[in-house]
Write an enzyme that holds these catalytic residues in place. Sequence first.
Site, PDB file in Angstrom:
ATOM      1  N   LEU A 460     -56.531  -8.751  23.260  1.00  0.00           N
ATOM      2  CA  LEU A 460     -56.656  -7.941  22.246  1.00  0.00           C
ATOM      3  C   LEU A 460     -57.293  -7.632  22.851  1.00  0.00           C
ATOM      4  CD1 LEU A 460     -56.221  -9.107  19.135  1.00  0.00           C
ATOM      5  CD2 LEU A 460     -54.641  -7.409  20.090  1.00  0.00           C
ATOM      6  N   GLN A 462     -61.293  -7.960  25.892  1.00  0.00           N
ATOM      7  CA  GLN A 462     -62.216  -8.836  25.845  1.00  0.00           C
ATOM      8  C   GLN A 462     -63.524  -7.981  25.715  1.00  0.00           C
ATOM      9  OE1 GLN A 462     -62.167 -10.073  29.813  1.00  0.00           O
ATOM     10  NE2 GLN A 462     -64.424 -12.013  29.782  1.00  0.00           N
ATOM     11  N   GLY A 463     -63.980  -9.179  25.336  1.00  0.00           N
ATOM     12  CA  GLY A 463     -65.928  -7.866  25.002  1.00  0.00           C
ATOM     13  C   GLY A 463     -67.337  -8.852  25.757  1.00  0.00           C
ATOM     14  N   ASP A 464     -68.236  -8.674  25.197  1.00  0.00           N
ATOM     15  CA  ASP A 464     -69.261  -8.865  26.445  1.00  0.00           C
ATOM     16  C   ASP A 464     -69.161 -10.001  26.320  1.00  0.00           C
ATOM     17  OD1 ASP A 464     -71.950  -8.776  27.436  1.00  0.00           O
ATOM     18  OD2 ASP A 464     -72.133  -9.670  25.494  1.00  0.00           O
ATOM     19  N   VAL A 465     -69.211 -11.296  25.512  1.00  0.00           N
ATOM     20  CA  VAL A 465     -68.856 -13.046  25.676  1.00  0.00           C
ATOM     21  C   VAL A 465     -67.848 -13.468  25.316  1.00  0.00           C
ATOM     22  CG1 VAL A 465     -71.053 -13.281  25.877  1.00  0.00           C
ATOM     23  CG2 VAL A 465     -69.565 -12.999  23.346  1.00  0.00           C
ATOM     24  N   GLY A 466     -66.452 -12.822  24.662  1.00  0.00           N
ATOM     25  CA  GLY A 466     -65.863 -13.588  24.173  1.00  0.00           C
ATOM     26  C   GLY A 466     -64.514 -12.746  24.109  1.00  0.00           C
ATOM     27  N   LYS A 467     -63.448 -13.508  24.718  1.00  0.00           N
ATOM     28  CA  LYS A 467     -62.040 -12.877  24.539  1.00  0.00           C
ATOM     29  C   LYS A 467     -61.329 -12.897  22.913  1.00  0.00           C
ATOM     30  CE  LYS A 467     -60.889 -14.193  29.434  1.00  0.00           C
ATOM     31  NZ  LYS A 467     -59.960 -15.039  30.311  1.00  0.00           N
ATOM     32  N   LYS A 483     -61.008 -15.193  18.237  1.00  0.00           N
ATOM     33  CA  LYS A 483     -61.937 -14.630  19.841  1.00  0.00           C
ATOM     34  C   LYS A 483     -62.609 -15.480  19.767  1.00  0.00           C
ATOM     35  CE  LYS A 483     -65.631 -11.552  19.784  1.00  0.00           C
ATOM     36  NZ  LYS A 483     -67.333 -10.551  18.862  1.00  0.00           N
ATOM     37  N   ASP A 579     -74.679  -1.339  16.115  1.00  0.00           N
ATOM     38  CA  ASP A 579     -73.866  -1.140  17.340  1.00  0.00           C
ATOM     39  C   ASP A 579     -73.172  -0.566  16.864  1.00  0.00           C
ATOM     40  OD1 ASP A 579     -73.360  -0.938  19.936  1.00  0.00           O
ATOM     41  OD2 ASP A 579     -72.568  -2.434  19.757  1.00  0.00           O
ATOM     42  N   LYS A 581     -70.585   2.584  16.427  1.00  0.00           N
ATOM     43  CA  LYS A 581     -69.995   3.488  16.993  1.00  0.00           C
ATOM     44  C   LYS A 581     -68.457   2.941  17.118  1.00  0.00           C
ATOM     45  CE  LYS A 581     -69.899   0.388  20.970  1.00  0.00           C
ATOM     46  NZ  LYS A 581     -70.051  -0.223  22.440  1.00  0.00           N
ATOM     47  N   ASN A 584     -66.286  -0.354  18.041  1.00  0.00           N
ATOM     48  CA  ASN A 584     -66.184  -1.075  16.537  1.00  0.00           C
ATOM     49  C   ASN A 584     -66.268  -1.425  15.141  1.00  0.00           C
ATOM     50  OD1 ASN A 584     -67.575  -2.842  18.756  1.00  0.00           O
ATOM     51  ND2 ASN A 584     -69.714  -2.012  18.153  1.00  0.00           N
ATOM     52  N   ASP A 597     -67.743  -6.706  15.128  1.00  0.00           N
ATOM     53  CA  ASP A 597     -68.377  -7.512  16.244  1.00  0.00           C
ATOM     54  C   ASP A 597     -70.105  -7.656  15.686  1.00  0.00           C
ATOM     55  OD1 ASP A 597     -68.963  -6.954  18.823  1.00  0.00           O
ATOM     56  OD2 ASP A 597     -68.768  -5.151  19.356  1.00  0.00           O
ATOM     57  N   THR A 638     -76.008   1.159  21.487  1.00  0.00           N
ATOM     58  CA  THR A 638     -74.814   1.654  22.977  1.00  0.00           C
ATOM     59  C   THR A 638     -76.101   4.038  22.993  1.00  0.00           C
ATOM     60  OG1 THR A 638     -73.159   0.425  22.123  1.00  0.00           O
ATOM     61  CG2 THR A 638     -72.760   3.027  23.275  1.00  0.00           C
TER      62      THR A 638
END
Length: 859
Positions: A460, A462-467, A483, A579, A581, A584, A597, A638
């Site tokens: 779905l 990929q975030g900063d550190v997770g898929k 996640k 965060d 936005k 998210n 998130d 952000t």
Amino acid sequence: MENQQVISQPPSFGDNNQRSRSVSLSKLLPRSLRKASVTPTNESSAGSTSLGDNGKSKVRPKDIDKTEEILSPSNAHCHVLEDVEGQTPASPDFSDNVEQQQQEQQITSRFSLKIKNLFKSSSSKVLDTTVSEPLPSPPATPDEIELPQTPNLAHTHLPVGVEPTKSSGESGNNSARRIRSPSTPIMPSHMSASHPVVMQALSGSAQGSPTTSTARADRRSNRSDTVRGSNPYFVYQGLPPHALSSQDFDNSNNSSMRPGDYPSLSSATTPTTGSSPLSTYIQKDHRNLSNLSLNDINENEEVQSFGNSNITSPERKQTSSTNPFRESSTSPRMRAATLSPFPVIVVEPESRHDEELIALPPPAIAEESGGKNSNVKPVLRRVASEPNALKNATGNSNSSSSVSNKHESHNACTTSQGDDTSGAISKEPRRSRRLRNKSFSNKFQEVVVGPQSFEKIKMLGQGDVGKVYLVKEKKTNRLYALKIFSKAEMIKRKKIKRILAEQEILATSNHPFIVTLYHSFQSEDYLYLCMEYCMGGEFFRALQTRKTKCIDEDDARFYASEVTAALEYLHLMGFIYRDLKPENILLHQSGHIMLSDFDLSVQAKDTKNPVVKGSALSSLLDTKICSDGFRTNSFVGTEEYIAPEVIRGNGHTAAVDWWTLGILIYEMLFGFTPFKGDNTNQTFSNILKNDVIFPNNNEISRTCKDLIKRLLTKNETKRLGSKLGASDIKRHPFFKKVQWSLLRNQEPPLIPVLTEDGYDFTKLSNNTNKGVEKSKGIGKGKGSGDLTTEQERIMFEEKVEPDDIVSDDDPFHDFNSMSLMQQDNNSLIYGDNNSYGKISYTPNHNRSRSNSHRFFKRT
Ligand SMILES: Nc1ncnc2c1ncn2[C@@H]1O[C@H](COP(=O)(O)OP(=O)(O)OP(=O)(O)O)[C@@H](O)[C@H]1O
């Protein structure tokens, strides 16, 4: 369907060049730069980000983590209580803005000088920043500027503080549209040939003037034209060495840059020429470097300041901070804001992890490699504490056997701790009670699933550190969003505290507008959060489907009210979201919002209970009190959403969430954010200095504008929400008709529906994951698809490690494995005929302008 607009489902990360979005400032590196696995060919780089093994070839971002600075509750800031009710809607109090602007202008000028001096003494490798660019003067306008109305607002908006000249209009065209993506080629201003600083550095080269039409045409034609620059308050120092690997530059067909080389200004040329290694590199991989250095410097600053001490004295705070803003805050007002009334800084207890993680990996590795470092204290930990990927990454000679050994070691752990032949572990690992002791713990039971319980359907995002994967539970066919985080990555990047916070918030929360966590568990190498699948994807996407990228006021009220309710709930729990936005905010299949998130969220220390104030007739819940006195000092958020107090670096409170709500409402209505400048420098300057202005849009009511203005009050103590928290916002006239207790029964303006012309994931998932990668354009490079598939295979094959066997000195000891006791039956069921590739947002015909606040009754 006339009004239906079909867009691609939030893509797998291979699709990222299709969209552009800003990345949370706390994210140290652009995602592409963070990729853990470097594939043999550059085409594959976008889609082959690895979370797992193959550490030797990984690009590792510099380790950072948030060390929150908590300021003494005893010094709780005073707040000005103001009553919204009964006030004339359009009568905002900006009385202190002029004074504030003047002071801030002085301060920012001092920074410019200071940073310029810094650069003078810097090596040539240090990239100059945009600080030589004069900060825009505050607009000589009344609080509300009416700009000429045109059909497309997004094209007519002029950035705040920019004169409405032809060039600024063009610039406004660029900056007005908020196009964001982690991997869109957004160039920071200092990388852009059109930027004055780059121009200066390239003097003599034929780059043209920043105002030439060529440069502008380049900016227009290239999506990198959403130029972002450096924060005037932080110094861009080029990419840190760890951000670059030889493979990356090999991919860029340039062998002259070595892993340790910092890209220098002289090598940073316009993205359109692509002649420099860096620009080629960026062009090919569509990177967004703008936020990188800000975070890097800020994060390091925090580590330096607070990493080694439990108590930080005021003097330490004064001297150790590298935030130029704080250092050079010589105005009495700023000094007062910096030092008083928050002189005492206490490091969060959880920062234990930061310290541990700095220390643990090297000793563990040293121990394994023969204990050559005799000074290193033996570390009692089981294999799971040193994920295979980490061992590989550090070149451990035992790594080759680690994969085959891991299940053995796992079994050893599960069968008998006493069988451990090393003799090092003599004590029984304690079961983590972190989440089990919480009041919500009766919601959860022992974990009843594991990675093998799920089948991947597609990625779905990929975030900063997770898929995040769309998965179906094999037994029930129910769809979930899973996640997955690599432990090695979390350790390397010191994100352990973040993932624990995210797990805790998700597990703690039980709210219709906060995504439900069904299971969380860990394997030897990975952490898993199994959440409710929000098939509507990001609200940002839904906004993008609108012609003008915006929605009308009624619809904005709908989303704003749901977001307010979610924020109220989080604040009640003592969390600051930080965060907010559109990216998210996910859309549930029903069209209602789901906040997701939470990795930037923070929990207030010493959370207090909410207080009901007022008479029996009109009682109001004071949610502000829940985190009263708590200030945290991370530089997170952000860019376009960041609150002034975060930029100032004097600490921030839950009030940042009300600021971001103001930006969100503005963006929903106008299709762009109010303070966006041509670069980060200007955006931050606008945030600090400029009043919000509105395009000449008569459809937006005065009460709505008033709400936005009050939310975007720069002085956090005067901002709407500073008195009672969410109650202040809820009783603003803009929300007068909203029935807060029936929000979930409102008709949502947009209903997400799966379309029939998406990818046939049924076939693809049956035909191994390889097909998905191909069809999505991921992993075009030979072997990269295999690599991704192999890692995913491992992710979905590992065994759960129950809490009992995760020893208490394991960094992930506190990541409890558990399942929701009573699962609702609302989760979507996987349908063979469904496409999960494309989605459309259908205007809800039950909801019209006249009845948008009509509620339906459930039967
Ligand atoms: N529950 C969900 N349902 C549907 N899609 C989801 C869900 N959770 C996450 N996603 C998708 O995955 C993407 C990445 O997830 P998320 O933002 O949680 O990761 P992250 O690492 O925290 O990202 P960020 O860098 O924005 O902090 C989201 O943008 C969204 O598109």
